[in-house]
Write a protein that holds these residues in place. Structure first.
Motif, PDB file in Angstrom:
ATOM      1  N   SER A  40       0.819  -1.216   0.000  1.00 39.60           N
ATOM      2  CA  SER A  40       0.000   0.000   0.000  1.00 39.60           C
ATOM      3  C   SER A  40       0.852   1.265   0.000  1.00 39.60           C
ATOM      4  N   GLN A  41       2.009   1.210   0.658  1.00 40.67           N
ATOM      5  CA  GLN A  41       2.882   2.388   0.673  1.00 40.67           C
ATOM      6  C   GLN A  41       3.425   2.679  -0.736  1.00 40.67           C
ATOM      7  N   TYR A  44       0.629   4.061  -2.857  1.00 46.60           N
ATOM      8  CA  TYR A  44       0.415   5.459  -2.487  1.00 46.60           C
ATOM      9  C   TYR A  44       1.425   6.363  -3.205  1.00 46.60           C
ATOM     10  N   LYS A  45       2.687   5.936  -3.228  1.00 48.76           N
ATOM     11  CA  LYS A  45       3.731   6.739  -3.886  1.00 48.76           C
ATOM     12  C   LYS A  45       3.471   6.872  -5.387  1.00 48.76           C
ATOM     13  N   GLY A  47       0.506   6.801  -6.840  1.00 50.78           N
ATOM     14  CA  GLY A  47      -0.601   7.745  -6.960  1.00 50.78           C
ATOM     15  C   GLY A  47      -0.192   9.168  -6.653  1.00 50.78           C
ATOM     16  N   ALA A  48       0.727   9.337  -5.692  1.00 48.07           N
ATOM     17  CA  ALA A  48       1.180  10.677  -5.309  1.00 48.07           C
ATOM     18  C   ALA A  48       1.957  11.359  -6.434  1.00 48.07           C
ATOM     19  N   ASP A  57      -5.773  13.970  -3.685  1.00 44.68           N
ATOM     20  CA  ASP A  57      -6.280  12.986  -2.733  1.00 44.68           C
ATOM     21  C   ASP A  57      -6.418  11.622  -3.421  1.00 44.68           C
ATOM     22  N   TYR A  59      -4.551   8.936  -3.317  1.00 41.48           N
ATOM     23  CA  TYR A  59      -3.326   8.488  -3.969  1.00 41.48           C
ATOM     24  C   TYR A  59      -3.219   6.965  -4.033  1.00 41.48           C
ATOM     25  N   GLU A  60      -3.578   6.300  -2.952  1.00 38.18           N
ATOM     26  CA  GLU A  60      -3.461   4.846  -2.950  1.00 38.18           C
ATOM     27  C   GLU A  60      -4.423   4.215  -3.959  1.00 38.18           C
ATOM     28  N   GLY A  63      -2.949   4.867  -7.418  1.00 39.12           N
ATOM     29  CA  GLY A  63      -1.803   3.991  -7.620  1.00 39.12           C
ATOM     30  C   GLY A  63      -2.242   2.562  -7.898  1.00 39.12           C
ATOM     31  N   THR A  64      -3.269   2.125  -7.191  1.00 41.38           N
ATOM     32  CA  THR A  64      -3.822   0.792  -7.426  1.00 41.38           C
ATOM     33  C   THR A  64      -4.411   0.696  -8.823  1.00 41.38           C
TER      34      THR A  64
END
Length: 140
Positions: A40-41, A44-45, A47-48, A57, A59-60, A63-64
């Motif tokens: 998940s981290q 998130y990166k 997506g960020a 907003d 981001y996770e 990213g997924t």
């Protein structure tokens, strides 16, 4: 030999389409798989990275979606199953990656843009004779 170099037989064209599909599909599916492995981290990166485009907003989730698009799109393109749908998923992710890397210099945006153009070419060509689409639906 000269005939091979100058003629465009359908067999050669369809084999070339297979090689392109396999190269793009396997590469992109592996990129998506690696994103999921990062947890998940890592998602998130990924997506960020959209923050410079005004996304602030989820981001996770984004990213997924990117990882899923790469994994599923890559598998579909490699197999030649719903090839055009898979290539659209890849082209969207690769277009976004190209935009995000424009400021970082040629060698940063060159790779995703070339892969994106390959996905776009596959979208227009379809799966070809050596695809699941051709076997199941008679679509070439």
């Amino acid at each position: 030999m000269i005939h091979f170099l100058l003629r465009s037989k359908p067999t050669y064209v369809n084999f070339g389409m297979l090689v392109l599909r396999l190269a793009l599909g396997i590469s992109m599916a592996y990129h998506g798989y690696l994103k999921f492995l990062s947890g998940s981290q890592g998602l998130y990166k990924v997506g960020a990275m959209l923050a410079p485009l005004g996304v602030s907003d989820a981001y996770e989730v984004l990213g997924t979606f990117a990882a899923f698009s790469e994994l599923l799109g890559g598998i579909l393109v490699a197999l030649g199953l719903f090839t055009r749908l898979g290539s659209l998923l890849l082209a969207g992710v690769l277009f976004t990656a190209t935009i995000l890397h424009l400021d970082a210099g040629f060698f940063s945006w060159d790779y995703p843009s070339q892969m994106g153009f390959a996905a776009l070419a596959i979208f227009f060509m379809g799966g070809g004779r050596y695809s699941v689409d051709a076997a199941l639906f008679g679509v070439r």
